[in-house]
Scaffold this motif. Sequence first.
Motif, mmCIF file in Angstrom:
data_model
loop_
_atom_site.group_PDB
_atom_site.id
_atom_site.type_symbol
_atom_site.label_atom_id
_atom_site.label_comp_id
_atom_site.label_asym_id
_atom_site.label_seq_id
_atom_site.Cartn_x
_atom_site.Cartn_y
_atom_site.Cartn_z
ATOM 1 N N ARG A 69 2.202 8.061 -6.899
ATOM 2 C CA ARG A 69 3.407 6.844 -7.129
ATOM 3 C C ARG A 69 3.972 6.527 -5.700
ATOM 4 O O ARG A 69 4.117 5.506 -5.086
ATOM 5 C CB ARG A 69 4.295 7.330 -8.092
ATOM 6 N N ALA A 70 4.408 7.743 -4.959
ATOM 7 C CA ALA A 70 5.042 7.553 -3.849
ATOM 8 C C ALA A 70 4.121 6.902 -2.597
ATOM 9 O O ALA A 70 4.565 6.026 -1.902
ATOM 10 C CB ALA A 70 5.468 8.913 -3.151
ATOM 11 N N ALA A 71 2.873 7.235 -2.624
ATOM 12 C CA ALA A 71 2.003 6.472 -1.703
ATOM 13 C C ALA A 71 1.319 5.085 -1.935
ATOM 14 O O ALA A 71 1.134 4.484 -1.434
ATOM 15 C CB ALA A 71 0.708 7.492 -1.469
ATOM 16 N N VAL A 72 1.506 4.915 -3.570
ATOM 17 C CA VAL A 72 0.866 3.945 -4.028
ATOM 18 C C VAL A 72 1.742 2.554 -4.352
ATOM 19 O O VAL A 72 1.714 1.423 -3.971
ATOM 20 C CB VAL A 72 -0.163 4.009 -5.012
ATOM 21 N N LEU A 73 2.743 2.832 -4.981
ATOM 22 C CA LEU A 73 3.667 1.718 -5.804
ATOM 23 C C LEU A 73 4.417 1.240 -4.747
ATOM 24 O O LEU A 73 5.050 1.785 -3.682
ATOM 25 C CB LEU A 73 4.545 2.703 -6.780
ATOM 26 N N GLY A 74 4.188 -0.177 -4.668
ATOM 27 C CA GLY A 74 5.104 -0.948 -3.617
ATOM 28 C C GLY A 74 4.262 -1.103 -2.019
ATOM 29 O O GLY A 74 4.854 -1.534 -1.258
ATOM 30 N N HIS A 75 3.508 -0.274 -2.158
ATOM 31 C CA HIS A 75 2.517 -0.171 -0.812
ATOM 32 C C HIS A 75 1.126 -0.701 -0.583
ATOM 33 O O HIS A 75 0.913 -0.881 0.377
ATOM 34 C CB HIS A 75 2.461 1.292 -0.419
ATOM 35 N N ILE A 76 0.275 -0.861 -1.980
ATOM 36 C CA ILE A 76 -0.859 -1.286 -1.743
ATOM 37 C C ILE A 76 -0.640 -2.964 -1.985
ATOM 38 O O ILE A 76 -0.047 -3.580 -2.791
ATOM 39 C CB ILE A 76 -1.935 -1.006 -2.830
ATOM 40 N N THR A 77 -1.297 -3.609 -0.918
ATOM 41 C CA THR A 77 -1.267 -5.371 -0.524
ATOM 42 C C THR A 77 -2.604 -5.904 -1.285
ATOM 43 O O THR A 77 -2.468 -6.839 -1.699
ATOM 44 C CB THR A 77 -0.829 -5.391 0.663
ATOM 45 N N ARG A 78 -3.713 -5.156 -0.911
ATOM 46 C CA ARG A 78 -4.896 -5.676 -1.446
ATOM 47 C C ARG A 78 -5.757 -4.567 -1.704
ATOM 48 O O ARG A 78 -5.965 -3.627 -1.021
ATOM 49 C CB ARG A 78 -5.771 -6.651 -0.302
ATOM 50 N N LEU A 79 -6.859 -4.734 -2.752
ATOM 51 C CA LEU A 79 -7.728 -3.934 -3.118
ATOM 52 C C LEU A 79 -9.111 -4.779 -3.180
ATOM 53 O O LEU A 79 -9.219 -5.575 -4.266
ATOM 54 C CB LEU A 79 -7.489 -3.014 -4.250
ATOM 55 N N LEU A 80 -10.046 -4.590 -2.177
ATOM 56 C CA LEU A 80 -11.028 -5.472 -2.288
ATOM 57 C C LEU A 80 -12.385 -4.686 -2.364
ATOM 58 O O LEU A 80 -12.325 -3.801 -2.018
ATOM 59 C CB LEU A 80 -11.322 -6.381 -0.935
ATOM 60 N N GLN A 81 -13.294 -5.277 -3.191
ATOM 61 C CA GLN A 81 -14.549 -4.710 -3.349
ATOM 62 C C GLN A 81 -15.634 -5.452 -2.637
ATOM 63 O O GLN A 81 -15.739 -6.771 -2.961
ATOM 64 C CB GLN A 81 -14.848 -4.265 -4.562
ATOM 65 N N SER A 82 -16.502 -4.978 -1.807
ATOM 66 C CA SER A 82 -17.635 -5.681 -1.364
ATOM 67 C C SER A 82 -18.510 -6.227 -2.450
ATOM 68 O O SER A 82 -18.754 -5.734 -3.558
ATOM 69 C CB SER A 82 -18.578 -5.097 -0.461
ATOM 70 N N VAL A 83 -19.503 -7.138 -2.207
ATOM 71 C CA VAL A 83 -20.581 -7.745 -3.035
ATOM 72 C C VAL A 83 -21.514 -6.504 -3.268
ATOM 73 O O VAL A 83 -21.792 -5.680 -2.164
ATOM 74 C CB VAL A 83 -21.292 -8.887 -2.303
ATOM 75 N N PRO A 84 -22.038 -6.204 -4.513
ATOM 76 C CA PRO A 84 -22.897 -5.096 -4.878
ATOM 77 C C PRO A 84 -24.194 -5.132 -3.944
ATOM 78 O O PRO A 84 -24.640 -6.250 -3.648
ATOM 79 C CB PRO A 84 -23.235 -5.174 -6.168
ATOM 80 N N GLN A 85 -24.553 -3.875 -3.324
ATOM 81 C CA GLN A 85 -25.685 -3.923 -2.632
ATOM 82 C C GLN A 85 -26.478 -2.701 -3.242
ATOM 83 O O GLN A 85 -25.763 -1.552 -3.046
ATOM 84 C CB GLN A 85 -25.425 -3.673 -1.037
ATOM 85 N N GLU A 86 -27.504 -2.934 -3.786
ATOM 86 C CA GLU A 86 -28.341 -1.855 -4.307
ATOM 87 C C GLU A 86 -27.632 -1.157 -5.414
ATOM 88 O O GLU A 86 -27.684 0.161 -5.109
ATOM 89 C CB GLU A 86 -29.009 -0.908 -3.281
ATOM 90 N N GLY A 87 -26.739 -1.649 -6.309
ATOM 91 C CA GLY A 87 -26.072 -1.034 -7.193
ATOM 92 C C GLY A 87 -24.830 -0.436 -6.964
ATOM 93 O O GLY A 87 -24.103 0.375 -7.618
ATOM 94 N N HIS A 88 -24.202 -0.476 -5.799
ATOM 95 C CA HIS A 88 -22.941 0.126 -5.220
ATOM 96 C C HIS A 88 -22.505 -0.940 -4.586
ATOM 97 O O HIS A 88 -22.914 -2.026 -4.028
ATOM 98 C CB HIS A 88 -23.380 1.458 -4.570
ATOM 99 N N PHE A 89 -20.923 -0.560 -4.221
ATOM 100 C CA PHE A 89 -20.136 -1.461 -3.202
ATOM 101 C C PHE A 89 -19.486 -0.693 -2.578
ATOM 102 O O PHE A 89 -19.077 0.626 -2.692
ATOM 103 C CB PHE A 89 -19.583 -2.622 -4.023
#
Length: 144
Positions: A69-89
């Motif tokens: 909670r201390a590391a994440v809450l109020g501190h994450i500004t974006r969480l992006l995932q790449s376009v899948p490549q061979e079933g993973h990203f």
Amino acid sequence: MKRRLVLAFYGTIATTMMIGFIDPKPSAPPTHHTRPAYAPSVMPTAPWVANSAAGFTQWVERHGTEEQRAAVLGHITRLLQSVPQEGHFNTYVATDHLTAEDARTRAIVDAYLAWAGRYDPTRMLVLYDIRGKVMGAVNVPDQR
């Protein structure tokens, strides 16, 4: 005499080879600040699958440990995932943290792994600080 000389010679070679293979100081495992060669050195800005920062932070708020909670809450500004490549990203997490700290980086990684679940197809998770520089990167399959 000749036989003793030959045995001494081969004994010296064998001892030298064994000493050469033994590392007197075991090398420390890489810290989470170490960026794999293939991790982007700055937060990418290409097309992405989704921005799941809200879902991630809500999950951490309900289920995360105090450290998470201390590391994440109020501190994450974006969480992006790449376009899948061979079933993973790959997943890229932008934070507003000023510096990288092992405990905080580990807390974010652990929170992500718990939130995403065992069957999440993320191959690499990269965390970025407020300046967009890598603060940590892990190969997700190695963490499970």
